[in-house]
Design a protein around this motif. Structure first.
Motif, short mmCIF file in Angstrom:
data_model
loop_
_atom_site.label_atom_id
_atom_site.label_comp_id
_atom_site.label_asym_id
_atom_site.label_seq_id
_atom_site.Cartn_x
_atom_site.Cartn_y
_atom_site.Cartn_z
N ARG A 1 -7.31 16.32 20.66
CA ARG A 1 -7.07 15.01 21.26
C ARG A 1 -8.31 14.52 22.02
O ARG A 1 -8.69 13.35 21.96
CB ARG A 1 -5.87 15.08 22.21
CG ARG A 1 -4.53 15.09 21.48
CD ARG A 1 -3.40 14.79 22.46
NE ARG A 1 -3.25 15.87 23.43
CZ ARG A 1 -2.44 16.89 23.26
NH1 ARG A 1 -1.72 17.01 22.15
NH2 ARG A 1 -2.35 17.83 24.19
N GLU A 2 -8.95 15.45 22.74
CA GLU A 2 -10.15 15.09 23.48
C GLU A 2 -11.26 14.70 22.53
O GLU A 2 -11.99 13.71 22.77
CB GLU A 2 -10.59 16.25 24.38
CG GLU A 2 -11.84 15.97 25.20
CD GLU A 2 -11.60 14.92 26.27
OE1 GLU A 2 -12.60 14.33 26.74
OE2 GLU A 2 -10.44 14.69 26.66
N THR B 1 -10.93 13.52 19.47
CA THR B 1 -10.57 12.24 18.86
C THR B 1 -10.80 11.08 19.82
O THR B 1 -11.29 10.01 19.44
CB THR B 1 -9.10 12.26 18.42
OG1 THR B 1 -8.90 13.34 17.51
CG2 THR B 1 -8.70 10.96 17.75
N LYS B 2 -10.46 11.31 21.07
CA LYS B 2 -10.66 10.27 22.08
C LYS B 2 -12.13 9.91 22.21
O LYS B 2 -12.51 8.74 22.32
CB LYS B 2 -10.10 10.76 23.42
CG LYS B 2 -10.29 9.77 24.56
CD LYS B 2 -9.70 10.35 25.83
CE LYS B 2 -9.93 9.40 27.01
NZ LYS B 2 -9.39 9.93 28.28
N ARG B 3 -12.99 10.90 22.19
CA ARG B 3 -14.42 10.64 22.30
C ARG B 3 -14.96 9.97 21.04
O ARG B 3 -15.89 9.17 21.10
CB ARG B 3 -15.17 11.94 22.57
CG ARG B 3 -14.85 12.52 23.94
CD ARG B 3 -15.81 13.61 24.29
NE ARG B 3 -15.52 14.15 25.61
CZ ARG B 3 -16.33 14.99 26.26
NH1 ARG B 3 -17.44 15.42 25.68
NH2 ARG B 3 -16.00 15.41 27.46
#
Length: 241
Positions: free
Chosen positions: A225-226, A228-230
């Motif tokens: 998730r981290e 993908t967020k970046r």
């Protein structure tokens, strides 16, 4: 004259007969039998014989008691303590060689904070996130490998425990006294305790491996998730969104 001769002859005979009377012994003595005294003597002898028999029986009983005490105090000339503790030491050595997450509570807490952070810093690089994920995967793999190693060692110990169990049972059944039987029974209990400790160790390693693998998967989801967020950023590069 005749009277004088007769007196002289009588005196001579008396003088000769007196010394001879001193040497004459009675031809026999009269024996007197007392039934009452005889019965009393027989009764006394019977009582004495009974006392002697009682003393002999008492000594025999004491000798038997001492023999039983000697058998009861006879020590078992066999000890399985070395074999039992040796097997447990081998398992402990294998546990000490564990890599990845430690079984020591203080070390585990430090390792957990480093490998399983609750959140990622904004400045952390994606490459660092990927490297951390790979380390977690290797740690989980090593945990399962250690579990299989403990399983193999326990199976090896169980094979040896079968022969030891048969030997201890035979010694317990053939024990000569209470102490020997008690010592054999204590070693049987020690064998059972050792097997229970092996099972507890195996469960600890297995649950640890499963828990670490579950934590790795959860952390991988958070890392994904981290990442993908970046990758998406703030969304300004895609006005259509």
């Amino acid at each position: 004259m005749m009277r004088r001769r007769f007196l002289s002859t009588l005196i001579t005979i008396s003088l000769i007969a007196k010394p001879m009377a001193d040497y004459v012994q009675p031809a026999y003595a009269l024996i007197v039998f007392d039934p009452s005294n005889y019965a009393q003597n027989v009764l006394t002898a019977a009582r004495s014989l009974e006392q002697i028999n009682n003393q002999i029986q008492s000594l025999q009983n004491q000798a038997t008691m001492l023999q039983n005490m000697a058998r009861n105090l006879q020590s078992l000339d066999f000890s399985s303590v070395g074999q039992l503790t040796g097997a447990l030491h081998r398992i402990d050595g294998l546990m000490d060689q564990a890599s990845g997450l430690s079984f020591d509570l203080d070390k585990l807490q430090n390792q957990w904070r480093n490998q399983y952070p609750e959140s990622y810093d904004a400045t952390i690089k994606v490459s660092n996130v990927a490297n951390a994920a790979r380390e977690r995967w290797q740690s989980a793999l090593q945990a399962f490998r250690q579990t299989m190693g403990v399983q193999s060692l326990i199976v090896e110990n169980v094979r040896g425990d079968g022969d030891l169990l048969a030997d201890l049972v035979n010694r317990s059944q053939g024990a000569a006294g209470a102490l020997e039987a008690s010592q054999a029974t204590n070693q049987l209990i020690a064998l059972s305790t050792k097997q229970q400790m092996q099972i507890q160790t195996l469960l600890a390693t297995q649950f640890r491996a499963e828990a670490e693998d579950a934590a790795r998967k959860a952390q991988s989801e958070e890392a994904a998730r981290e990442t993908t967020k970046r990758f998406l950023g703030t969304g300004t590069a895609y006005p259509g969104n």
